[in-house]
Design a protein around this motif. Sequence first.
Motif, PDB file in Angstrom:
ATOM      1  N   ALA A  64       0.819  -1.215   0.000  1.00 39.58           N
ATOM      2  CA  ALA A  64       0.000   0.000   0.000  1.00 39.58           C
ATOM      3  C   ALA A  64       0.853   1.266   0.000  1.00 39.58           C
ATOM      4  O   ALA A  64       0.443   2.299  -0.508  1.00 39.58           O
ATOM      5  CB  ALA A  64      -0.939   0.012   1.204  1.00 39.58           C
ATOM      6  N   PRO A  68       1.536   1.327  -6.813  1.00 38.26           N
ATOM      7  CA  PRO A  68       0.257   1.887  -7.246  1.00 38.26           C
ATOM      8  C   PRO A  68      -0.854   0.850  -7.093  1.00 38.26           C
ATOM      9  O   PRO A  68      -0.594  -0.343  -6.953  1.00 38.26           O
ATOM     10  CB  PRO A  68       0.490   2.247  -8.712  1.00 38.26           C
ATOM     11  CG  PRO A  68       1.716   1.545  -9.129  1.00 38.26           C
ATOM     12  CD  PRO A  68       2.498   1.208  -7.904  1.00 38.26           C
ATOM     13  N   GLU A  69      -2.078   1.314  -7.121  1.00 36.14           N
ATOM     14  CA  GLU A  69      -3.239   0.459  -6.852  1.00 36.14           C
ATOM     15  C   GLU A  69      -3.277  -0.802  -7.712  1.00 36.14           C
ATOM     16  O   GLU A  69      -3.606  -1.878  -7.226  1.00 36.14           O
ATOM     17  CB  GLU A  69      -4.534   1.246  -7.047  1.00 36.14           C
ATOM     18  CG  GLU A  69      -4.741   2.328  -6.018  1.00 36.14           C
ATOM     19  CD  GLU A  69      -5.982   3.136  -6.298  1.00 36.14           C
ATOM     20  OE1 GLU A  69      -7.009   2.539  -6.685  1.00 36.14           O
ATOM     21  OE2 GLU A  69      -5.925   4.368  -6.130  1.00 36.14           O
ATOM     22  N   ASP A  70      -2.943  -0.685  -8.979  1.00 31.85           N
ATOM     23  CA  ASP A  70      -3.068  -1.833  -9.872  1.00 31.85           C
ATOM     24  C   ASP A  70      -1.959  -2.879  -9.679  1.00 31.85           C
ATOM     25  O   ASP A  70      -2.018  -3.959 -10.270  1.00 31.85           O
ATOM     26  CB  ASP A  70      -3.111  -1.372 -11.334  1.00 31.85           C
ATOM     27  CG  ASP A  70      -1.859  -0.620 -11.761  1.00 31.85           C
ATOM     28  OD1 ASP A  70      -1.230   0.028 -10.897  1.00 31.85           O
ATOM     29  OD2 ASP A  70      -1.515  -0.677 -12.950  1.00 31.85           O
ATOM     30  N   ARG A  72      -0.788  -3.641  -6.344  1.00 32.62           N
ATOM     31  CA  ARG A  72      -0.752  -4.010  -4.926  1.00 32.62           C
ATOM     32  C   ARG A  72      -1.046  -5.472  -4.648  1.00 32.62           C
ATOM     33  O   ARG A  72      -0.423  -6.086  -3.783  1.00 32.62           O
ATOM     34  CB  ARG A  72      -1.722  -3.125  -4.135  1.00 32.62           C
ATOM     35  CG  ARG A  72      -1.214  -1.725  -4.018  1.00 32.62           C
ATOM     36  CD  ARG A  72      -2.080  -0.864  -3.167  1.00 32.62           C
ATOM     37  NE  ARG A  72      -1.620   0.509  -3.298  1.00 32.62           N
ATOM     38  CZ  ARG A  72      -2.362   1.555  -3.069  1.00 32.62           C
ATOM     39  NH1 ARG A  72      -3.618   1.400  -2.695  1.00 32.62           N
ATOM     40  NH2 ARG A  72      -1.867   2.761  -3.202  1.00 32.62           N
ATOM     41  N   THR A  73      -1.984  -6.057  -5.362  1.00 30.45           N
ATOM     42  CA  THR A  73      -2.311  -7.461  -5.138  1.00 30.45           C
ATOM     43  C   THR A  73      -1.109  -8.338  -5.440  1.00 30.45           C
ATOM     44  O   THR A  73      -0.763  -9.232  -4.665  1.00 30.45           O
ATOM     45  CB  THR A  73      -3.519  -7.878  -6.003  1.00 30.45           C
ATOM     46  OG1 THR A  73      -4.620  -7.026  -5.689  1.00 30.45           O
ATOM     47  CG2 THR A  73      -3.896  -9.316  -5.736  1.00 30.45           C
ATOM     48  N   SER A 135       0.708   6.606  -5.668  1.00 28.23           N
ATOM     49  CA  SER A 135      -0.670   6.942  -6.041  1.00 28.23           C
ATOM     50  C   SER A 135      -1.283   7.821  -4.959  1.00 28.23           C
ATOM     51  O   SER A 135      -0.696   8.021  -3.892  1.00 28.23           O
ATOM     52  CB  SER A 135      -1.507   5.667  -6.208  1.00 28.23           C
ATOM     53  OG  SER A 135      -1.695   5.044  -4.958  1.00 28.23           O
ATOM     54  N   THR A 137      -3.786   7.107  -3.190  1.00 35.02           N
ATOM     55  CA  THR A 137      -4.281   6.297  -2.075  1.00 35.02           C
ATOM     56  C   THR A 137      -3.167   5.586  -1.303  1.00 35.02           C
ATOM     57  O   THR A 137      -3.455   4.756  -0.460  1.00 35.02           O
ATOM     58  CB  THR A 137      -5.270   5.233  -2.590  1.00 35.02           C
ATOM     59  OG1 THR A 137      -4.588   4.389  -3.523  1.00 35.02           O
ATOM     60  CG2 THR A 137      -6.484   5.872  -3.230  1.00 35.02           C
ATOM     61  N   ALA A 138      -1.920   5.926  -1.590  1.00 37.53           N
ATOM     62  CA  ALA A 138      -0.802   5.288  -0.884  1.00 37.53           C
ATOM     63  C   ALA A 138      -0.873   5.637   0.601  1.00 37.53           C
ATOM     64  O   ALA A 138      -1.051   6.793   0.972  1.00 37.53           O
ATOM     65  CB  ALA A 138       0.520   5.739  -1.473  1.00 37.53           C
TER      66      ALA A 138
END
Length: 158
Positions: A64, A68-70, A72-73, A135, A137-138
């Motif tokens: 996190a 970046p969001e894409d 993270r998984t 990002s 949202t980090a």
Amino acid sequence: AILGRLGLRRTVLFGAALLMIGSIIKSGGSPDDDEDMTWRLYFGFFLVGLSQPLYQCTPALLSASWFPEDERTMATGVALNSNQLGIGCAFVFGTILVETKDDIIPYFGLLSVIATVMFIGAALQFDDAPPTPPSDTARVIKGDLVFKIPNLPFFGGE
């Protein structure tokens, strides 16, 4: 709770320090000194065991904070499985490098060197987050650890 109190960097460094100290304690002594070696082994394994939960709780925050969001998984999955891969490598290399009782202490010494190098590397290179967030949202948790001394008579209190 520990991650929120210490933050990502200090949690990782605390875990790495416990792993390093435990490994060094395990590797000291000789296998013939049974009485002294027994407590060292137990205490060393205890410290190494204490370090493991600290590594299990950090991958989600690591991804996190750093990705970046894409991504993270994937980053979380790689981090979680890397720990298991390391444990598997220890079983394989332990089997290869330890053939007799006399090989145990040198093997623990090798693990101590590896743990020390990793601790130094983490201390010098690892940070809570990159200089530029990946990002919007980090998330970065730097921790709020504060040492408080109770107001006791021998500390100058009433």
